[in-house]
Design a protein around this motif. Structure first.
Motif, PDB file in Angstrom:
ATOM      1  N   PHE A  88      29.913  30.148   8.318  1.00 49.21           N
ATOM      2  CA  PHE A  88      30.740  29.906   9.500  1.00 49.21           C
ATOM      3  C   PHE A  88      30.886  28.403   9.725  1.00 49.21           C
ATOM      4  N   LYS A  89      32.038  28.021  10.241  1.00 52.19           N
ATOM      5  CA  LYS A  89      32.191  26.659  10.730  1.00 52.19           C
ATOM      6  C   LYS A  89      31.794  26.666  12.202  1.00 52.19           C
ATOM      7  N   VAL A  90      30.802  25.859  12.514  1.00 47.47           N
ATOM      8  CA  VAL A  90      30.277  25.777  13.876  1.00 47.47           C
ATOM      9  C   VAL A  90      30.726  24.442  14.469  1.00 47.47           C
ATOM     10  N   THR A  91      31.565  24.503  15.508  1.00 49.36           N
ATOM     11  CA  THR A  91      32.038  23.287  16.178  1.00 49.36           C
ATOM     12  C   THR A  91      31.291  23.138  17.498  1.00 49.36           C
ATOM     13  N   VAL A  92      30.586  22.022  17.649  1.00 46.87           N
ATOM     14  CA  VAL A  92      29.724  21.782  18.801  1.00 46.87           C
ATOM     15  C   VAL A  92      30.564  21.381  20.015  1.00 46.87           C
ATOM     16  N   ASN A  93      30.418  22.133  21.118  1.00 51.86           N
ATOM     17  CA  ASN A  93      31.155  21.840  22.356  1.00 51.86           C
ATOM     18  C   ASN A  93      30.263  21.223  23.448  1.00 51.86           C
ATOM     19  N   GLU A  94      28.975  21.624  23.464  1.00 47.94           N
ATOM     20  CA  GLU A  94      28.062  21.092  24.486  1.00 47.94           C
ATOM     21  C   GLU A  94      26.638  21.216  23.980  1.00 47.94           C
ATOM     22  N   ILE A  95      25.796  20.241  24.328  1.00 51.58           N
ATOM     23  CA  ILE A  95      24.386  20.250  23.931  1.00 51.58           C
ATOM     24  C   ILE A  95      23.537  20.067  25.186  1.00 51.58           C
ATOM     25  N   THR A  96      22.589  20.972  25.385  1.00 53.32           N
ATOM     26  CA  THR A  96      21.652  20.827  26.506  1.00 53.32           C
ATOM     27  C   THR A  96      20.229  21.032  26.009  1.00 53.32           C
ATOM     28  N   ALA A 147      29.123  26.501  21.346  1.00 48.48           N
ATOM     29  CA  ALA A 147      29.918  26.183  20.159  1.00 48.48           C
ATOM     30  C   ALA A 147      31.005  27.216  19.952  1.00 48.48           C
ATOM     31  N   SER A 148      32.029  26.832  19.203  1.00 45.07           N
ATOM     32  CA  SER A 148      33.052  27.782  18.740  1.00 45.07           C
ATOM     33  C   SER A 148      32.779  28.071  17.270  1.00 45.07           C
ATOM     34  N   LEU A 149      33.074  29.299  16.842  1.00 44.81           N
ATOM     35  CA  LEU A 149      32.725  29.754  15.497  1.00 44.81           C
ATOM     36  C   LEU A 149      33.945  30.302  14.781  1.00 44.81           C
ATOM     37  N   VAL A 150      34.021  29.987  13.490  1.00 46.73           N
ATOM     38  CA  VAL A 150      35.092  30.521  12.646  1.00 46.73           C
ATOM     39  C   VAL A 150      34.471  30.991  11.336  1.00 46.73           C
ATOM     40  N   GLU A 151      34.697  32.263  10.987  1.00 44.87           N
ATOM     41  CA  GLU A 151      34.183  32.804   9.734  1.00 44.87           C
ATOM     42  C   GLU A 151      34.988  32.238   8.564  1.00 44.87           C
ATOM     43  N   LEU A 152      34.306  31.851   7.483  1.00 41.21           N
ATOM     44  CA  LEU A 152      34.943  31.239   6.311  1.00 41.21           C
ATOM     45  C   LEU A 152      34.935  32.189   5.128  1.00 41.21           C
ATOM     46  N   ASP A 153      35.937  32.013   4.246  1.00 38.06           N
ATOM     47  CA  ASP A 153      35.953  32.801   3.015  1.00 38.06           C
ATOM     48  C   ASP A 153      35.178  32.053   1.932  1.00 38.06           C
ATOM     49  N   ALA A 154      35.242  32.559   0.713  1.00 39.73           N
ATOM     50  CA  ALA A 154      34.468  31.978  -0.394  1.00 39.73           C
ATOM     51  C   ALA A 154      34.912  30.556  -0.717  1.00 39.73           C
ATOM     52  N   ASN A 155      36.158  30.205  -0.367  1.00 41.78           N
ATOM     53  CA  ASN A 155      36.675  28.872  -0.665  1.00 41.78           C
ATOM     54  C   ASN A 155      36.461  27.885   0.492  1.00 41.78           C
ATOM     55  N   GLY A 156      35.803  28.346   1.555  1.00 39.24           N
ATOM     56  CA  GLY A 156      35.533  27.471   2.674  1.00 39.24           C
ATOM     57  C   GLY A 156      36.665  27.379   3.672  1.00 39.24           C
ATOM     58  N   ASN A 157      37.647  28.251   3.547  1.00 41.31           N
ATOM     59  CA  ASN A 157      38.761  28.285   4.484  1.00 41.31           C
ATOM     60  C   ASN A 157      38.538  29.381   5.528  1.00 41.31           C
ATOM     61  N   ALA A 158      39.271  29.257   6.639  1.00 41.75           N
ATOM     62  CA  ALA A 158      39.174  30.298   7.663  1.00 41.75           C
ATOM     63  C   ALA A 158      39.564  31.637   7.062  1.00 41.75           C
ATOM     64  N   LYS A 159      38.688  32.623   7.219  1.00 39.07           N
ATOM     65  CA  LYS A 159      38.907  33.933   6.612  1.00 39.07           C
ATOM     66  C   LYS A 159      39.980  34.685   7.380  1.00 39.07           C
ATOM     67  N   GLN A 160      40.942  35.254   6.594  1.00 39.16           N
ATOM     68  CA  GLN A 160      42.007  36.016   7.230  1.00 39.16           C
ATOM     69  C   GLN A 160      41.407  37.242   7.922  1.00 39.16           C
ATOM     70  N   ASP A 161      41.778  37.418   9.204  1.00 39.93           N
ATOM     71  CA  ASP A 161      41.241  38.512  10.035  1.00 39.93           C
ATOM     72  C   ASP A 161      39.718  38.434  10.172  1.00 39.93           C
ATOM     73  N   GLY A 162      39.186  37.244   9.962  1.00 41.08           N
ATOM     74  CA  GLY A 162      37.742  37.069  10.088  1.00 41.08           C
ATOM     75  C   GLY A 162      37.316  36.913  11.542  1.00 41.08           C
ATOM     76  N   ILE A 163      36.045  36.707  11.742  1.00 40.87           N
ATOM     77  CA  ILE A 163      35.479  36.587  13.090  1.00 40.87           C
ATOM     78  C   ILE A 163      35.749  35.190  13.633  1.00 40.87           C
ATOM     79  N   GLN A 164      36.260  35.129  14.848  1.00 37.27           N
ATOM     80  CA  GLN A 164      36.448  33.860  15.534  1.00 37.27           C
ATOM     81  C   GLN A 164      35.931  34.013  16.976  1.00 37.27           C
ATOM     82  N   VAL A 165      35.102  33.073  17.382  1.00 32.18           N
ATOM     83  CA  VAL A 165      34.525  33.102  18.731  1.00 32.18           C
ATOM     84  C   VAL A 165      34.825  31.764  19.387  1.00 32.18           C
ATOM     85  N   ASP A 166      35.515  31.802  20.518  1.00 34.84           N
ATOM     86  CA  ASP A 166      35.888  30.557  21.191  1.00 34.84           C
ATOM     87  C   ASP A 166      34.674  29.819  21.746  1.00 34.84           C
TER      88      ASP A 166
END
Length: 453
Positions: free
Chosen positions: A247-255, A169-188
């Protein structure tokens, strides 16, 4: 050279060696001549140093060396010729006087020795020894089948996430409003294991999702272990410990891991062509293998019980005072023990020695022997067990034998397998000689037998 033996008691004796000038004179002269040929000294050509000078400078040390060799050789020959069955090795007597190589031409050396006790290891059907076997249950068979099918299983892509899935999965850290956090953690891309998630509510947010779906969840709640979380998010452990964001977790592959199916392909892979042809035969084969493996545990338990019962039966007396002296005299090197440790370990050492003497007596009285085939069989059995640990049951006999022969080329391993082979023969003989009180126990009951060992 004169050697005399004085018997102190049934287990202890004293050997006295008297060395006269005639015993050592020729040896010492020969040693001096050989040394004279090699010694280098300023003012003299090699081999031309006067004999008197060599004797004056090196005569005493050469005399002591040659006498020590002479004593050692004759002591060893006396023990062999008189078939003395010693425990440990001869020790210089505590009554030994200081040897003065300057003042004397004859010398006396005194050694204390201890001999193995005389006894008969008579065994009969009047001797009753327990032999425990482990009951094989359906649960044990099912666990073994699961283990076997697991070894031949593989990860397969699936459509929907379950609590057994592995996710890329790819991950994006969210702020309190549910938006992508500025300078937050992002994992491809990272890997998420559903099986190790600790919080059911957070894990269930992912269950049922498909590739392309995005889910908001609190990873720190689902994976509270900071090491696991830092690996997943590619951050430091310290950063992971203070993380609370969603975090917003976007599913890329399931095994998911799929166990191998019980079919003919698996049976052939495990046992070879035509050996097992259906599930019933497969279960019987698994049960047979379990029985063979559990027999090793039963035999090990039998060895412990036989040792306890027979050591008590024969009530062997040992020269414990001598043995303590001998252990302390040979106690050196990096693993040197303190006197307190030696005294603490002596009861176990004494019991081990008694058991070894009993086994030796069984071997001697019944002319038990091993040959190359016995040792090879022990090595092949060890190799077979190694391969089975990796799920390899169908090893060709010629490959198994070559593997075993390679192990036997190593001297230490060959010695261990030889010891194992003769030990097996002794235990098999004892099994036949005594009356076995056979009892079948559950796995738990069998394990409890070892709680006090």
């Amino acid at each position: 050279m004169n050697i005399s033996k004085q018997t102190i008691d049934d287990l202890n004796a004293v050997l006295t060696l008297t060395v006269e000038k005639a015993d050592y004179e020729t040896r010492v002269n020969d040693a001096l001549n050989n040394y004279r040929k090699k010694v280098q000294m300023p003012g003299f050509r090699p081999g031309k140093v006067p004999a008197g000078m060599v004797k004056k400078m090196y005569g005493k040390s050469i005399l002591a060396d040659e006498i020590n060799k002479l004593v050692s050789e004759n002591l060893s020959n006396y023990i062999t010729d008189n078939k003395l069955n010693l425990l440990g090795e001869p020790l210089p007597s505590e009554k030994q006087q200081l040897v003065d190589f300057d003042a004397n031409e004859s010398f006396e050396f005194i050694f204390d020795i201890a001999t193995a006790p005389e006894f008969e290891a008579d065994l009969s059907k009047k001797d009753k020894l327990p032999y425990y076997t482990i009951a094989i249950t359906d649960e044990m068979i099912d666990q073994q089948i699961k283990s076997v099918t697991g070894r031949f299983g593989k990860n397969e892509v699936v459509d929907v996430i379950s609590d057994q899935s592995m996710i890329k999965a790819s991950l994006v850290e969210l702020d309190a409003n549910g938006n992508a956090k500025q300078d937050g953690i992002q994992v491809d891309e990272t890997v998420i294991s559903m099986m190790v998630a600790k919080d059911d509510a957070e894990r269930n947010k992912l269950v049922g999702s498909k590739v392309g779906d995005a889910v908001v969840m609190n990873l720190a709640k689902a994976y509270p272990n900071a090491n696991e979380l830092s690996y997943m998010l590619k951050i430091s452990k310290e950063q992971a410990e203070g993380l609370t964001s969603d975090f917003k977790v976007t599913v890329n592959e399931i095994t998911e891991f799929k166990y191998a199916e019980l079919n003919q392909d698996l049976f052939t892979q495990l046992y070879g062509e035509g050996v097992v042809n259906n599930e019933e035969e497969f279960k019987n084969k698994v049960k047979e293998e379990l029985a063979n493996n559990l027999a090793f545990e039963s035999d090990y338990r039998f060895q412990l019980d036989a040792r306890e019962k027979l050591v008590a039966k024969f009530d062997i007396k040992l020269p414990e005072a001598f043995l303590i002296r001998w252990i302390k005299a040979t106690n050196h090197g990096n693993d040197k023990l303190t006197d307190e440790q030696i005294n603490a370990e002596m009861p176990k050492f004494i019991e081990d020695l008694k058991w070894q003497l009993i086994k030796n007596k069984v071997i001697e009285a019944n002319k038990l022997e091993i040959d190359h085939q016995d040792v090879l069989a022990a090595a092949k059995q060890a190799a077979r067990i190694q391969f089975m640990q990796y799920g390899l049951s169908n090893i060709p006999e010629d490959y198994l034998e070559n593997y075993a022969m390679d192990m036997l080329n190593k001297e230490e391993q060959r010695r261990q397998f030889a010891q194992g082979a003769i030990n097996t023969k002794v235990l098999n003989f004892i099994k036949e000689a005594v009356k076995l009180d056979e009892k079948e126990l559950s796995r738990d009951e069998f394990n409890k037998l070892f709680e006090n060992n």
